[in-house]
Design an enzyme around this catalytic site. Structure first.
Site, PDB file in Angstrom:
ATOM      1  N   GLY A 159       1.263  -1.112  -0.167  1.00 48.81           N
ATOM      2  CA  GLY A 159       0.071  -0.010  -0.236  1.00 48.81           C
ATOM      3  C   GLY A 159       0.848   1.653  -0.189  1.00 48.81           C
ATOM      4  O   GLY A 159       2.177   1.098  -0.211  1.00 48.81           O
ATOM      5  N   VAL A 171       2.254   2.661   2.750  1.00 52.87           N
ATOM      6  CA  VAL A 171       3.732   2.010   2.901  1.00 52.87           C
ATOM      7  C   VAL A 171       4.504   1.723   2.163  1.00 52.87           C
ATOM      8  O   VAL A 171       5.890   2.145   2.343  1.00 52.87           O
ATOM      9  CB  VAL A 171       3.304   2.251   4.905  1.00 52.87           C
ATOM     10  N   GLY A 172       4.250   0.946   2.054  1.00 50.87           N
ATOM     11  CA  GLY A 172       5.184  -0.549   1.303  1.00 50.87           C
ATOM     12  C   GLY A 172       5.715   0.553  -0.521  1.00 50.87           C
ATOM     13  O   GLY A 172       7.330  -0.182  -0.308  1.00 50.87           O
ATOM     14  N   ALA A 173       5.200   0.750  -0.456  1.00 53.59           N
ATOM     15  CA  ALA A 173       5.893   1.096  -2.133  1.00 53.59           C
ATOM     16  C   ALA A 173       6.294   2.570  -1.508  1.00 53.59           C
ATOM     17  O   ALA A 173       7.192   2.372  -2.043  1.00 53.59           O
ATOM     18  CB  ALA A 173       4.588   2.001  -3.165  1.00 53.59           C
ATOM     19  N   ARG A 183      -1.545  -8.126  -2.860  1.00 51.88           N
ATOM     20  CA  ARG A 183      -2.612  -8.718  -3.224  1.00 51.88           C
ATOM     21  C   ARG A 183      -3.392  -8.625  -4.511  1.00 51.88           C
ATOM     22  O   ARG A 183      -3.198  -9.762  -5.442  1.00 51.88           O
ATOM     23  CB  ARG A 183      -4.480  -7.680  -2.948  1.00 51.88           C
ATOM     24  N   GLY A 224     -10.022  12.200   1.841  1.00 54.17           N
ATOM     25  CA  GLY A 224      -8.922  11.061   2.332  1.00 54.17           C
ATOM     26  C   GLY A 224      -7.677  11.285   3.441  1.00 54.17           C
ATOM     27  O   GLY A 224      -7.325   9.961   3.616  1.00 54.17           O
ATOM     28  N   GLU A 281     -10.925   7.320   7.203  1.00 50.16           N
ATOM     29  CA  GLU A 281     -11.226   6.068   6.151  1.00 50.16           C
ATOM     30  C   GLU A 281     -13.041   5.963   6.286  1.00 50.16           C
ATOM     31  O   GLU A 281     -13.308   7.177   6.613  1.00 50.16           O
ATOM     32  CB  GLU A 281     -10.808   4.872   7.002  1.00 50.16           C
ATOM     33  N   LYS A 314      -1.183   2.823  20.174  1.00 50.82           N
ATOM     34  CA  LYS A 314      -0.465   2.698  19.698  1.00 50.82           C
ATOM     35  C   LYS A 314       0.610   3.375  21.368  1.00 50.82           C
ATOM     36  O   LYS A 314       1.537   2.865  21.861  1.00 50.82           O
ATOM     37  CB  LYS A 314      -0.609   4.649  19.844  1.00 50.82           C
TER      38      LYS A 314
END
Lengths: 429, 429
Positions: free
Chosen positions: A12, A14-16, A45, A188, A191, A206
């Site tokens: 998503g 963060v991963g990108a 996915r 955005g 959510e 957290k």
């Protein structure tokens, strides 16, 4: 030098961002880490989605668990999210397969942090989670290493950017919660299903992590008191300003004589405090160490860049060969947390009643407060509208929460009181 | 577990604080470090002074250098101070004798940091200095580890508590510099010889360290522009408030296209910025990472507890076996700093002139500014006193410093201008 080979589960935002950061900053990171850090394998996915980063040459796994055993992977980065399901399975398998784990998953750590830390310790593997709390602010490192010499007495933070954004816009534009939330969803910043954020659950995850680290205790997530911001009204924000406060959703962990207090709730913060001036999507954390004194940190709590910055900081630590116990000390040294029930909290309170403007109401209310031993610091009532509904604001001196609750239960039953009273705690006391 | 045995040179406020912290917090530190950290040997000038801590059972060395070779010492803590002399000799000898070094000595690192880091690297030994900058704020760790994935574009900080205290009292009590300084000396907030603090040298030492870490460059301390607060007048503080600024002594390190800018000077900071609201003896640092975004840190910059907290954090890192390159990367990876001369700085400027209130003065001044290509954002003159001295305040748009200096040289020669103009840079631009 031999590179550190990274397998990433979840591509998503963060991963990108992590893929992008490691590519864009490769030379700098190699210098800082002492060796290259390269992504070798990924799992997500949808293989065909355009993520704005090149995945050429990377091994693709449809099943994230395959990363745990991939011989081309030295460290697994879990960015799937969710406290259970594939995220938890991958974390467990990665450690079982002898691979260090980096995760941004606050829910996973808040709910299963003790078991995962034990698994990491048993296998002598790093389990790093800087990205799980407050994004670009390295608060985990500050607490676990920078303040390691201190007994921490209190942690208080703005830990959810969505709530802080909504509260900021409500104040600046004098608008209602529902209206601002709908806008935030369009933009955005919130959510489609916003409840994790606005009901305080994300901040509570957290806080549980910070409390465990700060106090060296095993935190049972269900022992946290969690309230969100749905019931904050534009009217209370106006009264807060008049009284010299800002309303913030705070996560608070503090030592008291009776045990530790763990709670997420809206709070009135004096405008003179640094945390009161943290607006918009920013996060902030105040840490109180017995030797260091107060340490205040502020920065971006979410988003691609800040979160990727935290994930890669963990990877650099691992590449350097450094390892800190997951919760700052060996599992056997962690104490069981003794959590004070919310009813035993002592605090000052902002109370707002909607009453019919008629003689005797105030006498009834103040008599009830007196019966419960609650004394007032101030009282506000503006204008007069005989026979109509008007707000009355009461600010109490420090008192116990169960006394306030008992008094409010009786006050709610008065005929002249028209709706459930609003209660907002004042922090710090 | 085998304890980490510590030898401390220098038993002033900080040294005594470290002894106290390690004793008082022994159990916690053993848990966090994974083994006990115990003081075994000390060295100081006066053996008989009461320092409020017990030195029973500790080896006493009259010569601090003896700590470097003492077989009962695993790590040397240098708290003597001063850039040369015994502090430098001890640092060199400790590393030569194979012992890790922890120091709070900003002057030593700012002037000899490259050579000492090389010695540490050659011997594969830790050289740790969290306590050298900003006391209780773990800014070294945040920069060197927490933001390790970032290219840092800018560091700006309030790095000297004495100056910040003096400027705060000047503003709050509308008093003059000399008067407040004398009080601060009586109260122990300023040294008998205050020049290291108030002339900006102490802040510059700290800035040189932060810049070296932030940019991965070898900093030549003599390349820093250093100005203190002696020339800040109560009048300028009043004008600052009217214009929406606070005057702070800032250390600033930033990347520009032409190289890096390194400077310590008083600055006008917009009150809306977090750093503007840091008052009294507190320190603060703003770090700008390309992925993390801004990270703001605030805390106690000096004193027994905060500095001891930082020293012991370094000792815990060493006890845990963790080691980070001194300047965040191998010495061979550090670039030579290319420092932009101050004359090439571009900034907005606050200028205050004392002029005779007579017709034509403003026309002369503005003509000179125009000749040097300097445009004004605003101009302030209060009241009229024909024939007498009045202040005129000019705020420029962004312009180059050499143009401002050339214009001020000409303005100073005008007959109607009565004293040297005051110049305060506006930050951030």
């Amino acid at each position: 030098m031999k590179p550190l080979r990274v397998g990433i589960a979840g591509l998503g935002t963060v991963g990108a961002g992590v893929v992008k950061l490691l590519a864009q900053q490769a030379e700098l990171i190699t210098a800082r880490a002492g060796r290259p850090i390269t992504v070798t394998a990924v799992s997500a996915r949808d293989r065909n989605r355009d993520r704005g980063v090149s995945l050429d040459g990377l091994i693709w796994h449809d099943d994230p668990l395959a990363l745990a055993w991939d011989e081309n992977v030295d460290v697994v980065v879990e960015l799937i999210g969710g406290s259970d399901g594939p995220a938890k399975a991958l974390a467990e398998k990665a450690l079982a397969a002898g691979r260090p784990l980096v995760t941004a998953n606050k829910a996973l750590l808040a709910l299963h942090g003790t078991a995962l830390a034990q698994a990491a310790e048993d296998a002598s593997l790093p389990l790093a989670y800087e990205a799980a709390v407050a994004g670009g602010i390295p608060v985990i490192k500050v607490l676990r290493e920078g303040l390691a010499a201190n007994r921490v007495s209190r942690v208080a933070g703005i830990l959810n950017g969505t709530c802080n954004y909504i509260l900021t816009i409500m104040r600046e534009e004098k608008r209602d919660f529902g209206d601002v939330l709908a806008d935030a969803q369009r933009l955005g910043y919130a959510e489609a299903d916003p409840s994790f954020d606005i009901d305080g659950v994300d901040a509570a995850h957290k806080l549980a992590i910070l409390a465990g680290l700060a106090f060296g205790q095993k935190i049972d997530f269900s022992s946290l008191h969690v309230e969100g911001i749905r019931r904050i009204s534009a009217l209370d924000i106006v009264f807060a300003q008049e009284l010299g406060y800002r309303i913030k959703l705070l996560g608070i962990a503090e030592r008291t004589e009776a045990g530790i207090s763990l709670r997420v709730h809206p709070a009135m913060v004096p405008v003179s405090k640094p945390i009161a001036t943290v607006d918009g999507v920013f996060n902030a954390v105040l840490l109180e160490g017995d030797f260091s004194g107060p340490v205040f940190l502020q920065g971006r709590g979410a988003g691609e860049g800040p979160t990727a910055s935290a994930v890669v900081a963990d990877l650099i630590d691992i590449a350097r060969g450094n390892q800190i116990p997951v919760w700052g000390m060996a599992q056997s040294k962690l104490a069981e947390a003794r959590v004070v029930p919310m009813a035993h909290l002592t605090s000052a309170y902002f109370l707002r009643l909607m009453v019919v403007d008629q003689p005797g109401v105030l006498a009834d209310v103040t008599a009830i407060l007196r019966d419960h031993g609650i004394s007032l610091e101030s009282m506000l009532q503006h204008g007069r509208k005989p026979g109509e509904a008007v707000p009355i604001v009461l600010v109490t001196h420090e008192t116990r929460e169960d006394a306030v609750n008992a008094a409010l239960a009786r006050i709610s039953m008065l005929e002249s009181v028209l709706e459930a009273p609003a209660l907002i705690r004042i922090e710090p006391k």
